[in-house]
Design an enzyme around this catalytic site. Structure first.
Site, mmCIF file in Angstrom:
data_model
loop_
_atom_site.group_PDB
_atom_site.id
_atom_site.type_symbol
_atom_site.label_atom_id
_atom_site.label_comp_id
_atom_site.label_asym_id
_atom_site.label_seq_id
_atom_site.Cartn_x
_atom_site.Cartn_y
_atom_site.Cartn_z
ATOM 1 N N ASP A 1 0.864 -1.172 0.000
ATOM 2 C CA ASP A 1 0.000 0.000 0.000
ATOM 3 C C ASP A 1 0.905 1.227 0.000
ATOM 4 O OD1 ASP A 1 -3.178 0.467 1.217
ATOM 5 O OD2 ASP A 1 -1.801 2.147 1.028
ATOM 6 N N LEU B 1 0.867 4.358 -10.810
ATOM 7 C CA LEU B 1 -0.486 4.787 -11.170
ATOM 8 C C LEU B 1 -1.399 4.721 -9.948
ATOM 9 C CD1 LEU B 1 -1.092 2.888 -14.553
ATOM 10 C CD2 LEU B 1 0.429 4.782 -14.099
ATOM 11 N N ALA C 1 -3.470 5.590 -6.846
ATOM 12 C CA ALA C 1 -4.041 6.836 -6.337
ATOM 13 C C ALA C 1 -5.463 6.615 -5.847
ATOM 14 C CB ALA C 1 -4.085 7.892 -7.437
ATOM 15 N N GLN C 2 -5.921 7.522 -5.009
ATOM 16 C CA GLN C 2 -7.362 7.701 -4.820
ATOM 17 C C GLN C 2 -7.690 8.633 -5.988
ATOM 18 O OE1 GLN C 2 -10.608 8.392 -4.918
ATOM 19 N NE2 GLN C 2 -10.167 10.330 -3.885
ATOM 20 N N TYR D 1 -7.233 11.017 3.407
ATOM 21 C CA TYR D 1 -6.789 9.766 2.790
ATOM 22 C C TYR D 1 -6.218 10.034 1.393
ATOM 23 C CZ TYR D 1 -6.937 5.235 0.500
ATOM 24 O OH TYR D 1 -6.589 4.128 -0.212
ATOM 25 N N THR E 1 -1.505 14.580 -13.672
ATOM 26 C CA THR E 1 -2.871 14.747 -14.173
ATOM 27 C C THR E 1 -3.182 16.178 -14.615
ATOM 28 O OG1 THR E 1 -5.172 14.856 -13.393
ATOM 29 C CG2 THR E 1 -3.486 14.950 -11.724
ATOM 30 N N GLU F 1 -5.710 17.588 -13.705
ATOM 31 C CA GLU F 1 -6.346 18.239 -12.557
ATOM 32 C C GLU F 1 -5.371 19.154 -11.807
ATOM 33 O OE1 GLU F 1 -9.661 18.201 -11.090
ATOM 34 O OE2 GLU F 1 -10.154 17.592 -13.104
ATOM 35 N N TYR G 1 -7.915 16.333 -4.538
ATOM 36 C CA TYR G 1 -7.237 15.400 -5.445
ATOM 37 C C TYR G 1 -6.123 16.119 -6.202
ATOM 38 C CZ TYR G 1 -6.346 12.622 -9.630
ATOM 39 O OH TYR G 1 -5.721 11.938 -10.647
ATOM 40 N N LYS H 1 -2.079 15.654 -5.922
ATOM 41 C CA LYS H 1 -1.318 15.257 -7.109
ATOM 42 C C LYS H 1 -0.219 16.269 -7.432
ATOM 43 C CE LYS H 1 -2.674 11.332 -8.978
ATOM 44 N NZ LYS H 1 -1.729 10.306 -9.426
ATOM 45 N N HIS I 1 -8.376 9.945 -19.589
ATOM 46 C CA HIS I 1 -8.234 8.808 -20.498
ATOM 47 C C HIS I 1 -9.142 7.709 -19.991
ATOM 48 C CE1 HIS I 1 -5.048 9.115 -17.561
ATOM 49 N NE2 HIS I 1 -4.927 7.794 -17.532
ATOM 50 N N ARG J 1 -13.186 1.339 -17.876
ATOM 51 C CA ARG J 1 -13.336 2.428 -16.932
ATOM 52 C C ARG J 1 -14.227 2.023 -15.756
ATOM 53 N NH1 ARG J 1 -10.966 6.777 -14.731
ATOM 54 N NH2 ARG J 1 -11.308 8.663 -15.924
HETATM 55 N N1 GDD Z 1 -17.968 11.033 -12.041
HETATM 56 C C1 GDD Z 1 -18.995 11.787 -12.420
HETATM 57 N N2 GDD Z 1 -20.268 11.370 -12.154
HETATM 58 N N3 GDD Z 1 -18.734 12.961 -13.041
HETATM 59 C C2 GDD Z 1 -19.797 13.702 -13.445
HETATM 60 C C3 GDD Z 1 -21.117 13.322 -13.204
HETATM 61 C C4 GDD Z 1 -21.362 12.099 -12.529
HETATM 62 O O1 GDD Z 1 -22.502 11.693 -12.285
HETATM 63 N N4 GDD Z 1 -21.939 14.290 -13.724
HETATM 64 C C5 GDD Z 1 -21.149 15.226 -14.260
HETATM 65 N N5 GDD Z 1 -19.852 14.897 -14.094
HETATM 66 C C6 GDD Z 1 -18.704 15.702 -14.514
HETATM 67 C C7 GDD Z 1 -17.709 15.968 -13.393
HETATM 68 O O2 GDD Z 1 -18.198 17.005 -12.537
HETATM 69 C C8 GDD Z 1 -16.473 16.358 -14.196
HETATM 70 O O3 GDD Z 1 -16.549 17.728 -14.560
HETATM 71 C C9 GDD Z 1 -16.580 15.482 -15.455
HETATM 72 O O4 GDD Z 1 -17.935 14.995 -15.473
HETATM 73 C C10 GDD Z 1 -15.628 14.322 -15.494
HETATM 74 O O5 GDD Z 1 -15.722 13.598 -14.293
HETATM 75 P P1 GDD Z 1 -14.947 12.198 -14.064
HETATM 76 O O6 GDD Z 1 -15.304 11.226 -15.114
HETATM 77 O O7 GDD Z 1 -15.218 11.805 -12.644
HETATM 78 O O8 GDD Z 1 -13.424 12.541 -14.303
HETATM 79 P P2 GDD Z 1 -12.512 13.785 -13.801
HETATM 80 O O9 GDD Z 1 -12.307 14.690 -14.974
HETATM 81 O O10 GDD Z 1 -13.049 14.380 -12.570
HETATM 82 O O11 GDD Z 1 -11.153 13.063 -13.417
HETATM 83 C C11 GDD Z 1 -10.588 12.045 -14.230
HETATM 84 O O12 GDD Z 1 -9.617 12.590 -15.106
HETATM 85 C C12 GDD Z 1 -8.468 13.154 -14.448
HETATM 86 C C13 GDD Z 1 -7.537 13.705 -15.548
HETATM 87 O O13 GDD Z 1 -8.015 14.954 -15.939
HETATM 88 C C14 GDD Z 1 -9.976 10.994 -13.292
HETATM 89 O O14 GDD Z 1 -9.570 9.862 -14.052
HETATM 90 C C15 GDD Z 1 -8.774 11.550 -12.553
HETATM 91 O O15 GDD Z 1 -8.160 10.523 -11.791
HETATM 92 C C16 GDD Z 1 -7.786 12.107 -13.595
HETATM 93 O O16 GDD Z 1 -6.676 12.670 -12.948
#
Ligand code: GDD
Length: 292
Positions: free
Chosen positions: A41, A63, A65-66, A78, A108, A110, A132, A136, A162, A167
């Site tokens: 861990d 890779l 991560a939370q 956490y 990332t 982010e 997050y 990062k 990605h 997923r």
């Molecule tokens: N998860 C989720 N669920 N996101 C939603 C939803 C929902 O019901 N509705 C809208 N969204 C919007 C989120 O607010 C965000 O703006 C976008 O969809 C993408 O959300 P995620 O798929 O959760 O990904 P992320 O962009 O927050 O983060 C992912 O990409 C990052 C790289 O940019 C993750 O994989 C991270 O670990 C990664 O670093």
């Protein structure tokens, strides 16, 4: 996808396994017998030292991560322990053992606030807006510190979103593909630069094959709103799009627009993204249909 690629290339692959009361290896089940596992861990430095001692790696891909941005607001401590201090634990473990592996640190998009003008690249100021992203950022910077101070071969891959058929269910692309008939989402107007995970892992590997370590943005350069992605998915299924907005899925703060400028990776790593948002939606929908 990374394990697939390394096995395909003939690597001896070792993976860290986090203890859980239920199995969560469905994405690597098909590689049974081809990966050696070590219970470890990122928050447990001793377990890292043992795993490194037993595997003696030439390359390390962190890779771990939370990785869920919204959930990082609920478990910020956490998230910081894993995504920030976990990187430090790993780097120190490598130093304690005196081994010299090449290291890939999963960074990332982010790290960016998403409020910049134009596309984000390696030079864009980093200004994360979530626990997050902030965790990062520590991981990114400590990797750079160790590279500069100790001459360690460490690359930060600043990967934009990605996704793939594999997923996890609570990320937006998969959720849309799975729930298209009863879709409840948070903010559908944010925009993301969606690429394809197998391609991005190939780039991560390429970073470690260079003569010198460096940091790279990996992105398609195309940005797509969540609503538009949902439309692609509805089209692929041939159903009307109907989204219910549910505040349960909106975040206290959300990066509005991500659009990567990956010119450096394209040039130095000789790469061009093949799959973009629409194609990704098609691939994910086809996979879901096959499963049904
Ligand atoms: N998860 C989720 N669920 N996101 C939603 C939803 C929902 O019901 N509705 C809208 N969204 C919007 C989120 O607010 C965000 O703006 C976008 O969809 C993408 O959300 P995620 O798929 O959760 O990904 P992320 O962009 O927050 O983060 C992912 O990409 C990052 C790289 O940019 C993750 O994989 C991270 O670990 C990664 O670093």
């Amino acid at each position: 996808h990374l394990a697939d690629l390394l096995v395909r290339k003939g690597y001896e692959v070792h993976g860290l396994l986090r203890r859980s009361s239920t199995f969560n290896k469905q994405n690597i089940d098909h590689l049974r017998g081809k990966i050696q596992y070590h219970y470890a861990d990122l928050t447990d430095p001793f377990s890292l030292i043992w795993a490194l001692k037993k595997s003696n790696p030439t390359e390390i891909y962190n890779l771990g991560a939370q990785s869920h941005v919204q959930i990082s607001w609920e478990i910020p401590y956490y998230t910081a322990q894993v995504d920030a201090i976990g990187v430090l634990n790993l780097l120190e473990a490598v130093r304690v053992l005196g081994i010299k592996p090449k290291i890939y640190q999963a960074s990332t998009s982010e790290l960016f606030s998403g409020r910049e003008r134009g596309a984000q690249n390696e030079k864009t100021p980093k200004d994360p807006i979530s626990p997050y992203g902030t965790s990062k950022l520590f991981g990114f910077q400590i990797a750079k510190n160790y590279r500069d101070a100790y001459g360690m071969f460490i690359c930060n891959g600043i990967l934009f979103n990605h996704d793939s058929e594999r997923r996890g269910d609570n990320f937006v692309t998969k959720k849309i593909v799975r729930d298209i008939k009863d879709l409840r989402l948070g903010n559908i107007y944010t925009k993301r630069d969606f690429g394809y995970s197998p391609e991005y892992m190939e780039i991560a590997w390429k970073m470690l094959q260079q003569d010198k370590p460096d940091d790279y943005v990996v992105a398609t350069g195309e940005t797509t709103s969540i609503k538009q992605f949902a439309q692609y998915v509805a089209d692929a299924y041939g159903v009307p799009l109907n989204i219910k907005i549910d505040l349960e899925y909106s975040r206290p703060n959300d990066v509005p627009v991500l659009k990567g400028d990956a010119r450096k990776a394209r040039k130095k790593l000789k790469w061009k993204p093949k799959v973009k948002a629409k194609e990704l939606a098609n691939l994910m929908v086809n996979y879901e249909k096959r499963k049904l």
